[in-house]
Design a protein around this motif. Structure first.
Motif: not given
Length: 276
Positions: A199-205, A208-209, A234-241
């Motif tokens: 079970l997971s919940h994501s956010y606009k940023s 996720s929990l 969390a989903v983010t970027k390291l440079g363009n990756q």
């Protein structure tokens, strides 16, 4: 009798070549999808059969294992590569190649390091929204470089995924059952069931929990191992990756004393290649 270095190096080389080929395919055939939001990517990553190429590196630490209070570190290299079969059907291939470093597991003052057995799963997944289904074969491949780290058996069985996904919410389970069909006759047969309920919940940023329960039933040894694993990611970027980070304590619920740890920790770094 010790295994030759040639056999060890061949298995290491095979795994490295396989990984490099997979990365080459990714680099040549896939480009990140422009405009995908962080939450959309987080939702896709929560879906095991999403049409999304990713390469998670899952680091698992476990302590207090067995009568010698052993420790175990496993890094699972887990490429996930989808293939478009038709307009309405994808084939999602998932590979798990574990590299293990363990101490005081097989005896006091013992140490084993190397590859463990690989698991390859192929899900045939219709393109649907809401209720998502996937079904296909799972394979156990005896890639272990030390007999104490693997089964020395080749296995096969069915795998299934059932989940429901809406924006920001994912719930479901993934499971497989594997039986050995070939390999060293002097080793125990493999007859094992595995499931993960999540079970997971994501956010606009892109944060996720989540929480999942992992259950491994070894029918041959008549043992059950269950852990409960809350997570934050969390989903983010390291440079363009595009990357995904996640951390999760591994809370053992039940299991035989020889394999159940006192506690554990999982840290995952995933490289994400959004598809079209």
């Amino acid at each position: 009798m010790k295994r030759s270095k040639t056999g060890f190096e061949f298995k290491i080389l095979t795994t490295i070549v396989f990984t490099l080929v997979s990365f080459a395919v990714i680099a040549q055939e896939t480009e990140p999808k422009a405009g995908a939001s962080a939450q959309e990517l987080a939702d896709k990553l929560a879906n095991p059969v999403a049409s999304l190429i990713s390469v998670p590196l899952q680091n698992n630490l476990s302590y207090g294992i067995g009568p010698f209070n052993g420790s175990k570190y496993t890094i699972n290299i887990q490429p996930i590569i989808p293939f478009k079969l038709t307009e309405n059907l994808n084939l999602i291939t998932r590979y798990i190649v574990p590299v293990v470093d363990q101490r005081d597991i097989t005896g006091e003052n013992t140490h084993e390091f190397g590859l463990s057995d690989a698991t390859i799963t192929a899900f045939f997944a219709p393109k649907t929204k809401g209720l998502i289904l996937g079904i296909g074969p799972a394979f156990l491949v005896p890639t272990a470089t030390d007999k104490l780290l693997g089964t020395e058996k080749f296995g096969i069985g069915p795998s299934v995924l059932v989940m429901h996904q809406g924006k920001g919410l994912s719930i479901g389970f993934i499971a497989n059952q594997i039986w050995s069909v070939a390999g060293d006759e002097n080793r125990a047969d493999v007859n094992q069931f595995y499931t993960q309920i999540f079970l997971s919940h994501s956010y606009k940023s892109g944060a996720s929990l989540g929480i999942n329960a992992e259950i491994t039933q070894n029918w041959e040894a008549k043992t059950t191992l269950i852990s409960l694993n809350p997570s934050i990611g969390a989903v983010t970027k390291l440079g363009n990756q595009v990357v995904q980070f996640a951390i999760s304590p591994l809370i053992p619920i039940t299991g035989p004393s020889q394999i159940k740890p006192d506690w554990g920790l999982r840290v995952t770094l995933g490289f994400v290649f959004p598809g079209s």
